[in-house]
Design an enzyme around this catalytic site. Structure first.
Site, PDB file in Angstrom:
ATOM      1  NE  ARG A  26      -4.563   4.292 -22.421  1.00 30.09           N
ATOM      2  CZ  ARG A  26      -5.330   3.927 -23.443  1.00 30.09           C
ATOM      3  NH1 ARG A  26      -5.142   4.468 -24.615  1.00 30.09           N
ATOM      4  NH2 ARG A  26      -6.290   3.056 -23.293  1.00 30.09           N
ATOM      5  NE  ARG A  30      -3.519   0.361 -24.077  1.00 28.42           N
ATOM      6  CZ  ARG A  30      -3.230   1.131 -25.091  1.00 28.42           C
ATOM      7  NH1 ARG A  30      -2.076   1.720 -25.151  1.00 28.42           N
ATOM      8  NH2 ARG A  30      -4.095   1.296 -26.069  1.00 28.42           N
ATOM      9  NE  ARG A  39     -10.052  -4.808 -18.445  1.00 28.58           N
ATOM     10  CZ  ARG A  39     -10.884  -5.622 -19.068  1.00 28.58           C
ATOM     11  NH1 ARG A  39     -11.033  -6.858 -18.637  1.00 28.58           N
ATOM     12  NH2 ARG A  39     -11.568  -5.198 -20.120  1.00 28.58           N
ATOM     13  CG  ASP A  76     -11.224   5.792 -21.606  1.00 29.45           C
ATOM     14  OD1 ASP A  76     -10.391   4.900 -21.783  1.00 29.45           O
ATOM     15  OD2 ASP A  76     -11.676   6.482 -22.536  1.00 29.45           O
ATOM     16  CE1 TYR A 154     -12.838   6.550 -29.886  1.00 27.74           C
ATOM     17  CE2 TYR A 154     -11.752   8.564 -29.168  1.00 27.74           C
ATOM     18  CZ  TYR A 154     -11.682   7.252 -29.594  1.00 27.74           C
ATOM     19  OH  TYR A 154     -10.465   6.650 -29.745  1.00 27.74           O
TER      20      TYR A 154
HETATM   21  O1  CP3 Z   1      -2.734   6.280 -18.858  1.00 25.14           O
HETATM   22  C1  CP3 Z   1      -3.353   5.482 -18.150  1.00 25.14           C
HETATM   23  O2  CP3 Z   1      -2.991   4.329 -17.961  1.00 25.14           O
HETATM   24  C2  CP3 Z   1      -4.573   6.008 -17.410  1.00 25.14           C
HETATM   25  C3  CP3 Z   1      -5.827   5.599 -17.917  1.00 25.14           C
HETATM   26  C4  CP3 Z   1      -6.231   5.867 -19.364  1.00 25.14           C
HETATM   27  C5  CP3 Z   1      -7.051   4.957 -20.063  1.00 25.14           C
HETATM   28  N1  CP3 Z   1      -7.404   5.552 -21.242  1.00 25.14           N
HETATM   29  C6  CP3 Z   1      -7.480   3.643 -19.562  1.00 25.14           C
HETATM   30  C7  CP3 Z   1      -7.921   2.631 -20.541  1.00 25.14           C
HETATM   31  C8  CP3 Z   1      -6.027   6.992 -20.182  1.00 25.14           C
HETATM   32  C9  CP3 Z   1      -5.183   8.233 -19.943  1.00 25.14           C
HETATM   33  C10 CP3 Z   1      -6.787   6.786 -21.370  1.00 25.14           C
HETATM   34  C11 CP3 Z   1      -6.874   7.767 -22.448  1.00 25.14           C
HETATM   35  C12 CP3 Z   1      -7.598   7.408 -23.678  1.00 25.14           C
HETATM   36  N2  CP3 Z   1      -8.702   6.616 -23.839  1.00 25.14           N
HETATM   37  C13 CP3 Z   1      -7.271   7.939 -24.952  1.00 25.14           C
HETATM   38  C14 CP3 Z   1      -6.176   8.959 -25.211  1.00 25.14           C
HETATM   39  C15 CP3 Z   1      -4.826   8.379 -25.222  1.00 25.14           C
HETATM   40  C16 CP3 Z   1      -4.487   7.554 -26.429  1.00 25.14           C
HETATM   41  O3  CP3 Z   1      -4.170   6.374 -26.221  1.00 25.14           O
HETATM   42  O4  CP3 Z   1      -4.476   8.102 -27.537  1.00 25.14           O
HETATM   43  C17 CP3 Z   1      -8.185   7.404 -25.884  1.00 25.14           C
HETATM   44  C18 CP3 Z   1      -8.219   7.671 -27.362  1.00 25.14           C
HETATM   45  C19 CP3 Z   1      -9.097   6.564 -25.156  1.00 25.14           C
HETATM   46  C20 CP3 Z   1     -10.275   5.818 -25.677  1.00 25.14           C
HETATM   47  C21 CP3 Z   1     -10.151   4.363 -25.467  1.00 25.14           C
HETATM   48  N3  CP3 Z   1     -10.176   3.734 -24.234  1.00 25.14           N
HETATM   49  C22 CP3 Z   1      -9.994   3.349 -26.462  1.00 25.14           C
HETATM   50  C23 CP3 Z   1      -9.923   3.611 -27.953  1.00 25.14           C
HETATM   51  C24 CP3 Z   1      -9.920   2.114 -25.792  1.00 25.14           C
HETATM   52  C25 CP3 Z   1      -9.839   0.737 -26.384  1.00 25.14           C
HETATM   53  C26 CP3 Z   1      -8.489   0.384 -26.873  1.00 25.14           C
HETATM   54  C27 CP3 Z   1      -7.364   0.533 -25.835  1.00 25.14           C
HETATM   55  O5  CP3 Z   1      -6.693   1.553 -25.920  1.00 25.14           O
HETATM   56  O6  CP3 Z   1      -7.211  -0.330 -24.971  1.00 25.14           O
HETATM   57  C28 CP3 Z   1      -9.981   2.377 -24.404  1.00 25.14           C
HETATM   58  C29 CP3 Z   1      -9.919   1.362 -23.331  1.00 25.14           C
HETATM   59  C30 CP3 Z   1      -9.012   1.597 -22.196  1.00 25.14           C
HETATM   60  N4  CP3 Z   1      -8.793   2.796 -21.587  1.00 25.14           N
HETATM   61  C31 CP3 Z   1      -8.276   0.596 -21.524  1.00 25.14           C
HETATM   62  C32 CP3 Z   1      -7.585   1.234 -20.488  1.00 25.14           C
HETATM   63  C33 CP3 Z   1      -6.691   0.598 -19.458  1.00 25.14           C
HETATM   64  C34 CP3 Z   1      -8.282  -0.885 -21.856  1.00 25.14           C
HETATM   65  C35 CP3 Z   1      -9.465  -1.491 -21.204  1.00 25.14           C
HETATM   66  C36 CP3 Z   1      -9.176  -2.884 -20.714  1.00 25.14           C
HETATM   67  O7  CP3 Z   1      -9.404  -3.768 -21.532  1.00 25.14           O
HETATM   68  O8  CP3 Z   1      -8.760  -3.045 -19.562  1.00 25.14           O
END
Ligand code: CP3
Length: 345
Positions: A26, A30, A39, A76, A154
């Protein structure tokens, strides 16, 4: 394009390295103010994911700013259920939300596993191409997908959950439906990962974020069975399997056709090495909360982890994604400590 830094690929393949490679799960969203700036210039997370030039830009930010040894494509895991027919929204402060869910045979008709990946996920492939063009081979690019079990969670739940009890309920009430859904997700995931590799991903990671909510037997039947099909199908590049929380399954994961096993912070490196064996690379596993401590403590705890490594088959990472409110300077201390660590073995 020839890679100038291929440490992570070498470590994944068990080749010689002169220091441990390091990146953070991630890392591409973030924590960086530079990410938030991009963003906020768009309508939200989804527009960023679906705009290849901007997705490439935030993918490269951690390489420039933090000095990691790999980039991970900004996207994602939820783009796969969406491509199959379940549109999602990313709700501010709350997380993902799907209007439709799959809990019955009738609802299974809402989704498809037969479509052209380029048509529905071409924006990810385009982002991969642009990223590599702009990286000029500085570091490898990691492609990824969710594991079928986590994607099923999901699709069935429609949102995040503490227990994912609707998803686990399905395994008891209609296991045949669960298997059908998992097979469909697996088929699409294999095609999707192959398309990412063709577009330029140098390695791929499978994220099974909810592996740990299943017992060992159920995880073998509904989780690893499908990951194993994916691992067998991907022969082009190194594969990493990250099954969060699946401590009792580590021995089985080590037997899959993968190069690297991802570890969360609950997993002990020495014990894991015994379970997984010497022929796989381990990735991880500093507790993400370590990065809330002082710079000195981050350094000490990172060294303490590195000291438990007994071979070169390691890729350094956190035990899960970096938390959003972590100070990027602490991340830099973590990375610097790994880079300065002398490899004696
Ligand atoms: O690693 C990276 O930075 C690359 C991008 C990436 C994102 N999501 C971007 C994202 C990756 C590899 C993921 C994987 C992902 N997404 C997982 C598996 C990894 C883990 O953390 O267990 C899961 C379960 C998700 C599903 C998901 N996406 C959730 C539950 C959420 C909301 C909560 C959170 O984690 O922020 C997201 C949103 C998300 N995916 C964001 C990002 C940068 C945040 C969105 C924002 O507000 O900018």
């Amino acid at each position: 394009m020839e890679l100038k830094n291929d440490l992570i690929l070498r470590a994944a393949k068990g080749e010689d390295i002169d220091r441990y490679p390091v990146w953070l799960m991630r890392q591409a969203g973030r924590i960086l103010p530079e990410y938030r700036a991009v963003r906020s210039s768009l309508s939200g997370f989804k527009e960023l994911v679906e705009t290849p030039e901007r997705a490439a830009e935030v993918t490269i930010q951690p390489v420039d700013i933090l000095g990691v040894d790999a980039a991970i494509i900004f996207s994602d895991i939820l783009v796969v259920p969406e491509a199959m027919g379940l549109e999602y929204q990313m709700i501010e402060q709350k997380g993902p939300w799907f209007e439709k869910t799959i809990r019955s045979r009738e609802e299974l008709k809402l989704i498809s596993d037969s479509f052209d990946i380029n048509d529905r996920l071409g924006y990810v492939l385009e982002a991969i191409k642009i990223t590599n063009r702009e990286l000029h081979g500085r570091v490898p690019l990691i492609g990824f997908a969710g594991a079928p079990w986590t994607i099923l969670c999901y699709m069935v739940e429609g949102k995040g959950s503490k227990t994912f009890s609707e998803s686990r309920k399905l395994l008891y009430t209609d296991p045949a439906l669960a298997h059908e859904l998992l097979s469909m997700i697996t088929k699409v995931t294999i095609q999707y990962l192959k398309a990412q590799i063709k577009a330029g991903a140098h390695m791929v990671q499978i994220f099974d974020s909810w592996a740990g909510i299943l017992g060992t037997e159920q995880y073998a039947e509904f989780g690893l069975k499908y990951i194993s099909l994916i691992a067998d199908a991907i022969k082009e590049v190194p594969v990493t399997i990250f099954s969060k929380g699946a401590i009792t399954s580590l021995g089985s994961i080590g037997k899959l056709n993968c190069n690297t096993v991802g570890l969360d912070w609950n997993m002990d490196i020495t014990e894991t090495r015994k379970m997984v064996g010497k022929s796989r690379t381990l990735q991880g596993n500093l507790d993400p909360c370590t990065l809330y401590s002082s710079h000195k403590e981050v350094e000490n705890l990172t060294i303490k982890m590195l000291d438990t490594f007994t071979s070169k088959r390691h890729i350094v990472n956190l035990g899960h994604g970096v938390y959003p409110d972590v100070d990027p300077e602490k991340v830099k201390t973590f990375i610097k400590t790994v880079k300065n660590y002398e490899l004696r073995k």
